[in-house]
Design a protein around this motif. Structure first.
Motif, short mmCIF file in Angstrom:
data_model
loop_
_atom_site.label_atom_id
_atom_site.label_comp_id
_atom_site.label_asym_id
_atom_site.label_seq_id
_atom_site.Cartn_x
_atom_site.Cartn_y
_atom_site.Cartn_z
N LEU B 79 1.19 -1.38 0.22
CA LEU B 79 -0.01 -0.08 0.24
C LEU B 79 0.82 1.43 0.17
O LEU B 79 1.62 0.71 0.79
N PRO B 80 0.67 2.28 -0.80
CA PRO B 80 1.37 4.15 -0.77
C PRO B 80 1.14 4.09 0.46
O PRO B 80 0.75 4.85 1.46
N GLY B 81 2.96 4.15 0.60
CA GLY B 81 3.42 4.66 1.98
C GLY B 81 3.55 3.49 2.81
O GLY B 81 3.51 4.12 4.39
N SER B 82 3.64 3.10 2.86
CA SER B 82 3.58 1.91 4.21
C SER B 82 4.98 1.34 3.73
O SER B 82 5.99 1.55 3.32
N ILE B 83 5.26 1.28 5.90
CA ILE B 83 6.77 0.20 5.54
C ILE B 83 6.88 -1.15 6.26
O ILE B 83 5.38 -1.60 6.65
N ASN B 84 7.82 -1.51 5.88
CA ASN B 84 7.88 -3.06 6.18
C ASN B 84 8.75 -3.31 7.30
O ASN B 84 9.45 -3.34 7.75
N ILE B 85 7.78 -4.15 8.38
CA ILE B 85 8.80 -4.40 9.60
C ILE B 85 8.30 -5.83 9.59
O ILE B 85 7.28 -6.65 9.74
N LEU B 91 10.00 -6.35 19.08
CA LEU B 91 9.59 -5.98 19.56
C LEU B 91 11.05 -5.18 19.70
O LEU B 91 11.59 -4.84 20.59
N SER B 92 12.00 -4.80 18.81
CA SER B 92 13.18 -4.81 19.10
C SER B 92 13.12 -3.26 19.30
O SER B 92 12.09 -2.11 19.35
N VAL B 93 14.11 -2.54 19.91
CA VAL B 93 13.81 -1.05 20.32
C VAL B 93 13.92 -0.04 19.58
O VAL B 93 13.03 0.90 19.31
N THR B 94 14.07 -0.09 18.32
CA THR B 94 13.76 0.48 17.02
C THR B 94 12.82 0.60 16.70
O THR B 94 12.31 1.44 16.46
N THR B 95 12.24 -0.95 16.77
CA THR B 95 10.01 -0.83 16.17
C THR B 95 9.68 0.14 16.63
O THR B 95 8.86 0.39 16.98
#
Lengths: 197, 207
Positions: B79-85, B91-95
């Motif tokens: 979907l436009p504008g989405s990010i992949n995790i 549960l990583s600190v960055t996420t």
């Protein structure tokens, strides 16, 4: 590696008793090297001529407290996994009074009596034997004390929470109190007549 | 008091002061079980594909779409504008820092609801707020927005508006051919009138 190492699964729980033995041996060594196998040295706290008990145990408490907080800060220990003994206020007060009377009468606490018994001191052996008789009598008559034993439950409460301050700030005040007490104890010791033992 | 004990005492005070002075680390607090149960039983965490699509088209700045599918599927289409995790790094600190961004509605999606639900539960347990799930996932989005549906002549005005919106959205995402705004009703077959030519008058003869 993040501690505690058994709760977090790094080390198998089968090592529990082995660590207990090693830590116990280390504790006994520290007590004996501090002179805690001598009941006269221990009882000096109550008579003001030797405050080594207070100094050693208070130092251990503040070093352990600061150590845990620093390790937690650097991510080496997960503070939330540490076991906290639940607080039962009534039984803690009653037990503390009984412990204090026994300590001042016998010149030993449970750990130091084992230390003295290990080096063959007769008073340590007698105290150790008396401790087991006391434990036996308590367990047999526990039903009489059960209600009092479990009363005053406050859960796993931290003392800094009772004061509404952070553990770090509480530890700082504790260190100030400990250092002040060390200087105070040294001053009292100078005033009291020395006892040879 | 001996000098060495004085030095040790000062050292202890300095170390204790260090504890107070050191900058505090932000700890992720876990949600209370009762709060978590209340959040699970409430269905407001699901957002319809129409609502999410509307916000995508409007370029809503408070929208953060999070694609939980494998990286190769994300590259193929997202979907436009989405990010992949990836779910295993949820549960990583960055996420967690990303999920705790203030002022954003985080919408989780995968092919269906299952992965997004699991991710929602884990993140909600870490007290992440404004976290939602795209109802039906990408499969539902595709079947609703991209795949043209059948139009009934008995549709209500609300349904017709919805269909119009979906048609417009399809056009927005795919650039497909124009479609009429009004539904094309089935025409009844026309009756063909047979006009018989009148018989020609007989000629008088001669050429």
């Amino acid at each position: 590696m993040i501690g505690p190492i058994i709760s977090s699964g790094i080390v198998s729980p089968a090592w529990d008793n082995i660590f207990a033995v090693l830590l116990g041996m280390g504790f006994g060594f520290a007590l004996e090297s501090s002179g805690f196998s001598s009941s006269r040295k221990i009882i000096g706290t109550f008579f003001g001529y030797d405050f080594v008990v207070v100094k050693v145990f208070f130092t251990a408490a503040i070093v352990a407290s600061m150590g845990l907080l620093y390790l937690s800060y650097f991510g080496l220990v997960d503070y939330s996994l540490l076991y906290i003994q639940p607080t039962f206020l009534t039984s803690a007060i009653v037990g503390g009074i009984i412990m204090g009377i026994g300590f001042s009468m016998g010149g030993f606490c449970p750990g130091t009596s084992l230390c003295a018994a290990a080096v063959g001191r007769i008073d340590g052996l007698v105290f150790f034997g008396g401790m087991f008789i006391g434990v036996f009598l308590f367990s047999e008559s526990f039903s009489l004390f059960e209600n009092m034993f479990y009363s005053g439950s406050q859960g796993a409460k931290m003392i800094n929470e009772a004061f509404g301050i952070s553990p770090e700030l509480f530890t700082f005040f504790l260190v100030l109190a400990a250092v002040g007490m060390f200087f105070g104890a040294a001053w009292v010791q100078k005033k009291v007549k020395k006892v040879e033992y | 008091m001996e000098r060495k004990y004085t030095i040790l005492a000062v050292l202890m005070i300095v170390l204790a002061l260090g504890l107070v002075v050191l900058p505090k680390k932000k700890e992720m607090k876990e949600a209370d079980p009762k709060t978590l149960l209340s959040a699970i039983t409430e269905k407001s965490r699901f957002l319809s594909v129409d609502l999410v699509t509307h916000r995508i088209i409007e370029n809503d700045p408070t929208l953060l779409l999070i694609d939980l599918r494998p990286a190769d599927q994300f590259k193929a289409f997202a979907l436009p504008g989405s990010i992949n995790i990836q779910p295993d790094s949820l549960l990583s600190v960055t996420t967690l820092e990303l999920l705790n961004q203030p002022g954003k509605d985080k919408i989780l999606y995968a092919n269906s609801d299952l992965t997004a639900e699991k991710a929602w539960l884990l993140a909600t347990r870490y007290s992440v707020d404004r976290l939602y799930i795209l109802k039906g996932g990408l499969n539902e989005w595709y079947n609703t927005i991209i795949k043209p549906g059948e139009i009934s002549t008995a549709a209500s005005s609300t349904e017709l508006d919805l269909i119009s919106f979906r048609n417009a959205a399809r056009q927005h995402f795919t650039g497909a051919g124009q479609t009429t705004n009004e539904p094309v009703a089935k025409k009844a077959p026309e009756k063909v009138k047979v006009v018989r030519k009148p018989p020609e008058a007989a000629s008088g003869g001669g050429c």
